[in-house]
Design a protein around this motif. Structure first.
Motif, short mmCIF file in Angstrom:
data_model
loop_
_atom_site.label_atom_id
_atom_site.label_comp_id
_atom_site.label_asym_id
_atom_site.label_seq_id
_atom_site.Cartn_x
_atom_site.Cartn_y
_atom_site.Cartn_z
N LEU A 131 -14.91 68.60 -63.11
CA LEU A 131 -13.45 68.72 -63.10
C LEU A 131 -12.81 67.33 -63.23
O LEU A 131 -12.48 66.69 -62.23
N VAL A 167 -8.72 69.63 -65.80
CA VAL A 167 -7.79 70.33 -64.92
C VAL A 167 -6.47 70.58 -65.64
O VAL A 167 -5.91 71.69 -65.58
N PRO A 192 -9.62 64.25 -60.91
CA PRO A 192 -8.24 64.72 -60.97
C PRO A 192 -7.47 64.29 -59.73
O PRO A 192 -8.07 64.05 -58.66
N LEU A 205 -5.52 69.37 -58.62
CA LEU A 205 -6.59 70.32 -58.38
C LEU A 205 -6.12 71.47 -57.50
O LEU A 205 -6.41 72.64 -57.76
N LEU A 232 -4.01 73.77 -59.55
CA LEU A 232 -4.80 74.62 -60.44
C LEU A 232 -5.38 75.80 -59.68
O LEU A 232 -5.30 76.95 -60.14
N LEU A 243 -13.00 76.87 -57.73
CA LEU A 243 -12.56 77.73 -58.84
C LEU A 243 -13.00 79.17 -58.60
O LEU A 243 -12.22 80.11 -58.80
#
Length: 245
Positions: free
Chosen positions: A27, A32, A70, A75, A78, A104
């Protein structure tokens, strides 16, 4: 260069594919941002009933890219976006998942993993903690399992991931296992999906809204520490950190 493959569409299902196998789909700030933009596009597209999130290579996501990480706020945004987008997000996993990659998965609504998948929360071995990814993970997974895997960093397989609630199901053939779920999503109305998702994600979103800033601050403090610098340097140099006896 894009870290996402071009989206594909099949009867209301849009597939977003993490496509940076050279760094194990880690990531990065760029990935991202690209994924957030792609999810925005899916949310605005009336022809998209649901989103499948999958990957190329033998790793779904290796966690944060330590060479181009990121911003923690990005993050968190997201993961919250995956939870809050009014269309189901389905994870299709046939490879390894580490650290932030589990965030995720925790954010997705439905997930399936195959026999080649392994999982680990490796932050404690780097002088860190699974801070911000706890926002979607802790409301979903069994508390005793969280304690074990947060602390030890042990690897576990898809069967164990399903047992503890990290994923929905483990299967020998992931696409065959997901087919009934995707067919069910295609039969549901857009309004019905959005309203139903709102019910099942309410607790997770509440966790984001109450604890995100505190966990971002904790994460930043850990990343700035001497122990974390040693842990991340050792990881990049492929050696044991100084505290390993």
């Amino acid at each position: 260069m894009s870290r996402l493959a071009p989206p594909t569409h099949d009867r209301g299902i849009t597939t977003l594919t993490l496509d940076s196998p050279a760094n194990r789909n880690a990531l990065s700030a760029a990935l991202v941002d690209e994924l957030a933009t792609a999810l925005d596009d899916c949310a605005a597209d009336d022809t998209v009933r649901a989103v499948v999130l999958t990957h190329t290579g033998n790793t779904f996501c290796a966690g944060a890219d330590l060479t181009a990480p990121p911003d923690p706020h990005a993050l968190v945004a997201l993961m919250r976006q995956i939870v809050a987008v009014p269309k189901p997000v389905v994870a299709r996993v046939t490879g390894h998942v580490r650290a932030g990659g589990l965030g995720l998965l925790g954010a997705c609504d439905i997930s399936a993993a195959g026999p080649g998948a392994t999982f680990a929360l490796t932050e404690s071995r780097l002088g860190l903690a699974p801070a911000v990814i706890s926002l979607p993970l802790l409301p979903r997974i069994a508390p005793r399992a969280a304690a074990r895997y947060y602390l030890t960093g042990e690897r576990f397989d898809a069967t164990e991931a399903a047992r503890i609630g990290l994923i929905t199901l483990a299967a020998e053939e992931v696409d065959k296992a997901l087919a009934p779920a995707l067919d069910g999503l295609r039969k549901a109305s857009p309004q019905g999906l959005a309203a139903s998702k709102e019910l099942v994600t309410a607790t997770v979103l509440k966790n984001f809204d109450q604890h995100a800033e505190d966990l971002i601050a904790r994460s930043a403090a850990l990343f700035a520490s001497a122990e974390a610098r040693e842990g991340m340097t050792a990881f990049l140099e492929r050696r044991e950190p100084a505290w390993v006896s």
